[in-house]
Design an enzyme around this catalytic site. Structure first.
Site, mmCIF file in Angstrom:
data_model
loop_
_atom_site.group_PDB
_atom_site.id
_atom_site.type_symbol
_atom_site.label_atom_id
_atom_site.label_comp_id
_atom_site.label_asym_id
_atom_site.label_seq_id
_atom_site.Cartn_x
_atom_site.Cartn_y
_atom_site.Cartn_z
ATOM 1 N N ASP A 296 39.017 23.113 29.323
ATOM 2 C CA ASP A 296 39.448 21.734 29.164
ATOM 3 C C ASP A 296 40.853 21.700 29.779
ATOM 4 O O ASP A 296 41.478 22.749 29.924
ATOM 5 C CB ASP A 296 39.479 21.498 27.640
ATOM 6 C CG ASP A 296 40.227 20.284 27.231
ATOM 7 O OD1 ASP A 296 39.790 19.211 27.613
ATOM 8 O OD2 ASP A 296 41.234 20.412 26.519
ATOM 9 N N ASP A 661 40.425 22.423 23.207
ATOM 10 C CA ASP A 661 41.285 22.242 22.037
ATOM 11 C C ASP A 661 40.968 20.993 21.237
ATOM 12 O O ASP A 661 41.398 20.859 20.107
ATOM 13 C CB ASP A 661 42.748 22.172 22.475
ATOM 14 C CG ASP A 661 43.032 20.878 23.209
ATOM 15 O OD1 ASP A 661 42.178 20.461 24.005
ATOM 16 O OD2 ASP A 661 44.083 20.274 22.963
ATOM 17 N N ASP A 665 35.762 18.266 22.879
ATOM 18 C CA ASP A 665 35.149 19.485 23.424
ATOM 19 C C ASP A 665 34.119 20.084 22.471
ATOM 20 O O ASP A 665 33.479 21.081 22.821
ATOM 21 C CB ASP A 665 36.222 20.550 23.684
ATOM 22 C CG ASP A 665 37.297 20.047 24.604
ATOM 23 O OD1 ASP A 665 36.946 19.447 25.620
ATOM 24 O OD2 ASP A 665 38.495 20.242 24.303
HETATM 25 N N1 LIG Z 1 45.672 8.012 22.714
HETATM 26 C C1 LIG Z 1 45.176 7.472 23.816
HETATM 27 N N2 LIG Z 1 45.146 6.129 23.963
HETATM 28 C C2 LIG Z 1 44.618 5.554 25.047
HETATM 29 N N3 LIG Z 1 44.124 6.228 26.085
HETATM 30 C C3 LIG Z 1 44.141 7.563 26.015
HETATM 31 C C4 LIG Z 1 44.665 8.264 24.888
HETATM 32 N N4 LIG Z 1 44.529 9.590 25.104
HETATM 33 C C5 LIG Z 1 43.953 9.707 26.303
HETATM 34 N N5 LIG Z 1 43.713 8.506 26.855
HETATM 35 C C6 LIG Z 1 43.054 8.216 28.149
HETATM 36 O O1 LIG Z 1 41.669 8.547 28.062
HETATM 37 C C7 LIG Z 1 41.350 9.570 28.998
HETATM 38 C C8 LIG Z 1 40.329 10.505 28.434
HETATM 39 O O2 LIG Z 1 40.918 11.212 27.335
HETATM 40 P P1 LIG Z 1 40.299 12.556 26.780
HETATM 41 O O3 LIG Z 1 41.004 12.853 25.511
HETATM 42 O O4 LIG Z 1 38.825 12.479 26.829
HETATM 43 O O5 LIG Z 1 40.650 13.627 27.868
HETATM 44 P P2 LIG Z 1 42.054 14.188 28.288
HETATM 45 O O6 LIG Z 1 42.895 14.345 27.079
HETATM 46 O O7 LIG Z 1 42.592 13.336 29.396
HETATM 47 O O8 LIG Z 1 41.672 15.531 28.974
HETATM 48 P P3 LIG Z 1 40.980 16.845 28.408
HETATM 49 O O9 LIG Z 1 39.517 16.531 28.344
HETATM 50 O O10 LIG Z 1 41.325 17.818 29.458
HETATM 51 O O11 LIG Z 1 41.586 17.146 27.066
HETATM 52 C C9 LIG Z 1 42.679 10.212 29.325
HETATM 53 O O12 LIG Z 1 42.686 10.768 30.603
HETATM 54 C C10 LIG Z 1 43.650 9.063 29.229
HETATM 55 O O13 LIG Z 1 43.689 8.325 30.442
#
Ligand SMILES: Nc1ncnc2c1ncn2[C@@H]1O[C@H](COP(=O)(O)OP(=O)(O)OP(=O)(O)O)[C@@H](O)[C@H]1O
Length: 779
Positions: A296, A661, A665
């Protein structure tokens, strides 16, 4: 279910291997091999006691994990009787639970009144507080699960999670209806998957089994040989039969199955010292076979606590100057600042602000402060029991005195966005603020409010590896809070005005690069599966050398079929993107699908988004394996797509490891051969392995220990089978002369030599680095 020592003992003694041993011992005793048989009986008793103890320890650990939440006192609302206290194991689906404050949840329940904040670390490994909102009261007859789509989890309180804060609505205490109890809960499901894991097709075990069958066949040949020899010499039928049976038992050493697990026990102990915990020890051997590891991105390869870099507000549908955070100046007041201050799911717990690290950083950047609603604000005409935010001493001047956050539509990975409904002090109408992945957010904005150069501006930052979040806003004409409380998410999240971008630095953890290098040197493939933007993912992969310098990245884009246009796939070199999409592009239509010639070399890496993955999965299924062979980056993947991708890799005979994490996932961690969750929680049922040290250094440790366990199990297995064959030949030769090995010869061979090999195997299995080896999995 509590399994007792006696039951374990019973199950252990009935194990076919011990039954076979009992048969062998009876035979030996009848032949007068007293010392040897006594020594084997003592060893078997020690071995049975140790395995019963080990199994019992595992079972107690798991039992405590399950039972902890089963012994709480709960308050339920009983018709005509009011509130009643009862033991949680007496709960049944349909009961109405009253949540008074901090508590452990003993069942899955759906929130119907008030909201609460929970930590779901036990289920997801992620210990950030999650806000749960009540199920909206709607008039339609659609089942609530299908009505709220993926969002339904936001109303469900899961068994095993901890309620850390409750916020009653105006209509009384926080209430939830019990949905499932015991093994039918989500936690029960996870525990079941540990107790009865999906049968894994592990080549070592399959081959070992085949070899044991082969040895048994040799034994049968020996049996008939002995019958022939002894009958030829006119020995009595009784002695002939005994001698023949003796030869049969010589070939298959009884300690053979146990030998396959020796390495695991030592490896588990060493892993524990490195703060890697394991709830499914059988998987350790499998870790030695891993040849592809998926990572991830955010929080795993890169730091979780992102640093703010700048904001890019819009005005008159154009992007304005960047407000850099490095300048040290406070963020100027404006709609973007208001959105950053109010659009989050942070909570105030014992005076400290807690929540998603991204939200925390963003809120800190505004220099606003958070307070629980008190009497002061209620005099402003603001409703009670909501979070209030107001400019802090270091914030820039703002005409707004305070903002109350009235409703939240929380963030979820599959939705890639969140929204809030807020009210500014002194105003009688409401505001909607939304934030999320820029590409997703733009879909919910009025097209005329999104700057024309939005894709270019977004690319400008993502190509530098920044994490970009977009914001939007709209005013709600409603006057009454009750109307807001019943608003559906689709109504809130529509026709918004684009406000601008927040840009955050996405720094690599210092361990990421050396670990990826070590894995490459060991010929283990590395793949990134992230929910973040595709371009950001490509840049991070290049910076971390997951994609080595000099390699080329091919962007795979697939489009859904539309009316008369079939589904299509386009390939484009990332380096050529600046030249415009028309150039350097190859279109491949259904029936004509092939991987471009240039992409066949290993220095090409495919990158694609979750949307393209889905289209290829559905419409170009035969092309998928070819793409996966060189696919390195999978971005904007939803949790479901993450686990589907792992499954597809497994179909290509990869032994897949997954390191992640977050809650998004979980599915992938469970699906992989070896899922490693980076979590502070030791006792989590989220994945078979949990590393308390939050970086990917645990991956080579685990592979190393897996290989060590595998090599030592394999070494002991080889030794024992060889030893069985030598003994068969030796005994057969002696039988020719109607002779046998002596009692002390057996004692020396079986007890002194074999036991030593098994016990000292831990010394020859310690390895300090993963090397590029092809493990001897076949005979
Ligand atoms: N708290 C939040 N509020 C609004 N949008 C968010 C928030 N956190 C993440 N995002 C948006 O949503 C997308 C998807 O988030 P997600 O948590 O699925 O993956 P990530 O954190 O970007 O990456 P990874 O999968 O590598 O952890 C992010 O790329 C971001 O643009």
């Amino acid at each position: 279910m509590q399994v007792t020592h006696m039951l374990f003992l019973y199950l252990q003694v009935l194990n076919p291997f011990y039954v076979f041993q009992a048969f062998t011992l009876t035979l030996w005793l009848s032949q007068g091999y007293i010392e040897y048989s006594v020594a084997i009986i003592i060893l078997s008793i020690i071995s049975i006691v140790l395995s019963v103890y080990d199994l019992r320890q595992q079972s107690v650990k798991l039992h405590n994990l399950v039972e902890d939440h089963n012994k709480v006192q709960v308050t339920v609302m009983v018709k005509d009787k009011g509130l009643q206290k009862l033991e949680s194991h007496l709960l049944v689906p349909g009961d109405t639970l009253i949540l008074p404050g901090k508590t452990s949840l003993p069942c899955d329940a759906i929130l119907i009144d008030g909201s609460c904040v929970v930590t779901e670390g036990m289920l997801t490994g992620e210990s950030i507080p999650v806000t749960k909102t009540p199920l909206p009261h709607t008039e339609n007859t659609v089942a609530w699960k299908s009505h709220s789509l993926e969002d339904y989890r936001k109303h469900v309180l899961f068994c095993g999670t901890e309620v850390i804060q409750v916020k009653p609505s105006g209509q009384g205490p926080v209430r939830a209806v019990v949905l499932q109890t015991g093994y039918n809960t989500a936690k029960g499901d996870l525990v079941r998957s540990i107790l009865y894991p999906r049968p894994l097709n592990f080549k070592l075990y399959n081959d070992a089994f085949k070899f044991i069958v082969f040895l048994a066949f040799l034994g049968i040949v020996g049996f008939f040989y002995a019958l022939g020899v002894y009958m030829y010499h006119g020995v009595s039928p009784r002695d002939t039969a005994t001698m023949a049976l003796l030869l049969l038992t010589v070939t298959v050493p009884p300690v053979l199955p146990a030998a396959l697990t020796t390495g695991i026990v030592y490896a588990q102990k060493r892993l524990k010292k490195k703060k890697i915990f394991c709830i499914s020890p059988q998987r350790i051997n499998m870790c030695g076979q891993i040849n592809l590891v998926c990572f991830d991105k955010t929080g795993t390869l890169t730091e979780d606590g992102l640093d703010l870099w700048g904001t890019v507000p819009t005005a008159d549908n154009c992007f304005q100057e960047v407000n850099s955070f490095a300048s040290g100046k406070a963020l100027p007041w404006g709609p973007l600042c208001a959105a950053m201050a109010s659009c989050h799911s942070l909570i105030l717990l014992n005076g400290t602000i807690q929540g998603d690290p991204l939200d925390l950083k963003m809120f800190e950047g505004t220099a606003w402060i958070m307070e629980d609603c008190d009497a002061d604000y209620c005099t402003f005409g603001m409703p009670g029991s909501h979070i209030i935010i107001k400019p802090g001493p270091k914030a820039s001047w703002s005409p707004v005195e305070a903002i109350a956050i009235l409703r939240q539509f929380p963030f979820s990975s599959s939705l890639q966005r969140m929204s809030v409904v807020a009210q500014v002090a002194g105003e009688d109408h409401f505001h909607v603020y939304m934030k999320g992945a820029p590409e997703m957010l733009a879909k919910f904005c009025k097209s005329e409010t999104v700057p024309k150069n939005f894709p270019q501006e977004l690319r400008k930052y993502t190509i530098q590896g920044f994490r970009v979040i977009a914001f939007a806003h709209k005013g709600l004409k409603m006057k009454k809070l009750s109307e807001v409380e019943n608003l559906a998410r689709e109504k809130v999240e529509s026709d918004l005005t684009f406000l601008g971008l927040l840009i955050m630095e996405n720094r690599l953890k210092k361990e990421s690069k050396p670990v990826l290098k070590e894995l490459h040197e060991a010929c283990i493939r590395t793949v990134m599966i992230t929910g973040d933007n595709l371009q950001t993912a490509i840049t991070v992969a290049k910076n971390s050398e997951m994609i080595p310098g000099g390699s080329q990245v091919i962007l795979v884009e697939a489009n859904e079929p539309e009316d008369f246009v079939p589904a299509s796939v386009t390939w484009q070199l990332v380096e050529n993107q600046e030249n415009g999409p028309e150039k350097n592009e190859t279109c491949v239509n259904i029936g004509n699908s092939s991987v471009p010639d240039g992409a066949r070399g290993s220095c090409y890496h495919f990158a694609m988004s979750g949307k393209s993955y889905q289209v290829i999965f559905q419409h170009f299924n035969s092309l998928l394996p070819k793409i996966l062979l060189n696919g390195t980056i999978f971005a904007r993947m939803s949790p479901g797509q993450k686990s589907s991708l792992i499954e597809e890799f497994q179909k290509l005979n990869y032994y897949v490891g997954m390191c992640g994490d977050g809650a998004n996932d979980c599915g992938a961690l469970k699906m992989a051969h070896a899922g490693i969750s980076l979590s502070e929680q030791e006792a989590s049922v989220a994945s078979p392995f949990t590393s308390k040290i939050a970086n990917i250094a645990c991956v080579p440790h685990l592979i190393r220990e897996g290989r060590a366990a595998l090599v030592s199990s394999f070494g002991v297995f080889k030794y024992l089978t060889m030893y069985g064959i030598i003994q068969l030949i030796g005994t057969s030769l002696l039988y020719w002369q109607l002779q046998l090995f002596g009692n002390y010869q057996y004692l020396m061979q079986d007890v002194a030599i074999t036991l030593m090999v098994c016990l000292t195997s831990k010394y020859f299995s310690k390895v300090n680095s993963i090397i590029c080896i092809y493990l001897p999995m076949t005979f």
